[in-house]
Design a protein around this motif. Structure first.
Motif: not given
Length: 706
Positions: A376, A364, A442-443, A372-373, A335, A342, A445, A340
């Protein structure tokens, strides 16, 4: 991307789930869970299902996948509940707003944030934004953070002031190409990726309106700093969102905004309600959930007219994920929207000082305080599941030409979708796996930093959807079940289930990874916030399903007993709010109040937890032309029956033992047609049997263990 115009206000039925528990209100024809020897456990889960079933109608788009099956399978004739639920889901899914690019709107409540996104953050919560609102009727100040203003300071050209009335500042267009110019401002483009104009117009003709801006280094309005948008339509207000972040000249410090109405002749009237900057609060999981919600609806109802109407939108929605989030190139959801990236909105300096970065860390998804960007994991495994769901849908369409469902340029082949899914699973398990903790980030960045606070919900969902590979799934369950300790976690071993009804949402204290507007996370104790050591009851479902998949039904049975015992205590106390009234540990979130436990109010997904009986222990899954069953009972559960499962126009009872299961038709009102296929998974035989759409009441299909 184009400017997005939304006529009127996005409205969603946000009925809160009840806090009380009233067993006497359960209709006699509401599905029963019958488990000899475990009657109390089964009945507790039935009452839990009934308590939350009224909230299983459509909500915001992010609930489309979660709530559609729990709402659609119960065959409840009382008060026409089953038919009403079908009608609600059809209307909501068909009415989901999709913009010209293919993005599916969030459909949350009103605020002054992006009209197609989440209701926060909005411009008054950050720095470098700007806004001017002539009217804010119908919006709580909690969702605006600002007051109304007059037209003082605005400049008019080719038009005259016609006063503030009827919720807007009106101007009469006395000359062609009339315009209004806002008072001077200083806007930071990073904190203002969109400009929203709320307005209405009469007699504009074939107008081509546009927005212009000046900068500190370019003080004059000029064509190179201009974006066109569509004229307002209808009698209501049009909410026009201009994606100025896509324009290369939207940079530096913005010092002026002018709206040029683009009228070719005098005589029109324009009503301006507001002009303001907005953050990009869109969600990158809406399209995946819309696709799966539509497939769930069709699978349960067989509504061919709905499928014909929506198949193009479903395909468009999935292709949007592939292109906008680079999923087809990257084999994961990446994303790149402004805000966004992260990165957190909170930075801790070496000396302990806290710095807030306005515009960073925008959510998000459901977990709206967590960034969480960028890369993702959460959106990626939902994309993975959407690919497989759509593959099954496209295969059914190909196998049933009598349905007359359009193909065309947007259509997929099931094979290409399944191949994509395989690549996404492989890439996702490589990219998001944290080898140090043996669980998923979770993500990751834009700077390559991964975030791992022991997100139980994310890891359990990854198992449930089949995204986690076998090795990773085992490692995750060893951690959550307490057989493996992750050093540095705040919660370890048995304490992960501190809240009894399910695991904590996270197992490691998080004071640093948030939206900038959540500026004091350290001020809330561990377990006092659902996203930091608290728990959400609905996600207990994924814990139960992951246990079933990885460790088998005997791992599920003790959890069912504990959850039922807790729910019985809640019932005796008079409901969630009375149970957590301050006399015991635990604070409830809901209705605008932050807390550590998500059970009622806006936590509609609580109805997922009792679905373990039908989706888990029975293994029931509705499909586009039939359904599947794969009963898996705990060793000390001799049998389980689930009554009144509605599939299309049949109502079924399913009884399972360790040696056989039987499907019995208890109601039938269907028209003749091609037979449904009932598929038996696992170690059952035969592998499938036909079932006529107009099967007689009393018809039985029997499957035995190999």
């Amino acid at each position: 991307m184009r400017a997005v115009a939304c006529v009127g206000v996005i409205v969603i039925a946000c009925l809160c789930t009840p806090s009380g528990v009233h067993a006497q209100d359960v209709p006699a024809d509401f599905p029963r869970f019958i488990a000899p020897g475990n009657e109390q456990v089964a009945e507790s889960f039935r009452r839990m299902h009934w308590l939350h079933y009224p909230g299983a109608g459509p909500k915001a788009t992010l609930w489309d996948e979660w709530l559609s099956a729990p709402g659609l399978w119960p065959g409840v004739a009382t008060d026409n509940l089953s038919e009403s639920m079908r009608a609600q889901w059809r209307a909501a899914l068909a009415g989901r707003i999709m913009d010209a690019d293919g993005y599916v709107a969030t459909h949350q409540h009103t605020s002054i944030a992006h009209q197609l996104g989440w209701p926060f953050p909005f411009w008054t919560q950050g720095k470098g934004g700007w806004g001017w609102h002539f009217n804010l009727d119908g919006i709580s100040r909690a969702w605006t953070g600002t007051d109304v203003k007059t037209q003082e300071g605005w400049q008019l050209a080719g038009c005259t002031d016609d006063t503030i009335r009827d919720q807007a500042w009106h101007v009469k267009l006395t000359e062609p190409h009339a315009s209004v110019t806002a008072p001077a401002m200083q806007i930071d483009p990073y904190n203002a990726p969109f400009i929203q104009l709320r307005w209405r117009a009469q007699e504009l003709g074939a107008a081509e309106p546009y927005l212009e801006w000046t900068r500190a280094d370019a003080p004059d309005y000029a064509p190179e700093r201009r974006m066109h948008f569509a004229a307002a339509v209808g009698d209501g207000f049009t909410y026009t969102m201009v994606p100025v972040y896509t324009h290369p000249e939207w940079r530096g410090t913005i010092t002026g905004l002018r709206v040029q109405f683009g009228n070719e002749a005098p005589g029109g009237t324009v009503g301006v309600q507001a002009l303001f900057t907005q953050y990009d609060t869109r969600h990158n999981i809406n399209n995946q959930n819309f696709v799966r919600g539509c497939i769930n609806y069709f699978s349960y109802t067989g509504d061919l007219a709905f499928l014909r109407e929506q198949i193009g939108r479903m395909r468009t929605a999935l292709r949007y994920v592939m292109t906008e989030f680079h999923a087809d190139r990257e084999d994961l959801v990446l994303t790149t929207w402004v805000g966004h990236e992260g990165t957190s909105g909170i930075e801790r300096k070496p000396d302990g000082a806290k710095v807030l970065h306005a515009g960073r860390g925008i959510g998000n998804n459901y977990w709206d305080l967590l960034p969480m960007g960028y890369k993702d994991c959460y959106a990626t495994y939902q994309y993975y599941d959407a690919l497989l769901s759509m593959a099954r849908m496209e295969r059914a369409i190909a196998e049933h030409p009598e349905w007359q469902i359009a193909g065309g340029a947007l259509a997929f082949t099931p094979e290409e979708l399944e191949a994509r899914a395989a690549r996404v699973k492989e890439k996702g398990n490589e990219t998001f796996w944290n080898p140090a903790t043996q669980r998923f980030y979770c993500a990751i960045d834009k700077n390559g930093v991964g975030y791992d606070y022991g997100f139980t919900f994310l890891n359990l969902e990854a198992i449930h959807f089949g995204f986690a590979n076998e090795e990773h799934a085992k490692a995750i369950m060893d951690w959550i079940c307490g057989d493996r300790i992750v050093e540095g976690d705040t919660s370890q071993g048995a304490d992960i289930y501190h809240w009894r009804f399910g695991p904590r949402s996270t197992t490691k204290r998080n004071e640093d990874y948030y939206l900038w507007a959540w500026s004091n996370p350290e001020g809330i104790p561990w377990g006092g916030q659902v996203q930091d050591g608290g728990a959400v009851m609905g996600w207990s479902y994924y814990d139960l399903m992951a246990r079933l998949k990885v460790r088998g039904p005997d791992s599920v049975a003790p959890r069912l007993k504990e959850i039922a015992a807790w729910f019985d205590e809640v019932t005796a106390a008079g409901g969630y709010r009375k149970y957590y009234d301050g006399s015991r540990e635990g604070t409830l979130q809901g209705g605008g109040t932050a807390g550590g436990l998500g059970l009622d109010q806006e936590f509609f997904e609580s109805d997922l937890t009792p679905q373990i009986f039908i989706a888990g222990l029975l293994g029931f899954e509705a499909r586009p032309h039939g359904f599947a069953l794969n009963p898996r009972l705990p060793g000390d559960w001799p049998e389980l029956t689930v009554t009144r499962i509605r599939y299309r126009n049949l109502v079924l009872d399913v009884k399972a033992t360790h040696s056989e299961f039987v499907v019995t038709i208890v109601e039938s009102s269907g028209a003749p047609g091609s037979d449904y296929t009932v598929v038996a998974g696992g170690a059952w035989q035969p592998t499938d049997q036909p079932l006529a759409p107009d099967a007689n009441v009393g018809t039985k299909l029997r499957f035995t263990r190999r």
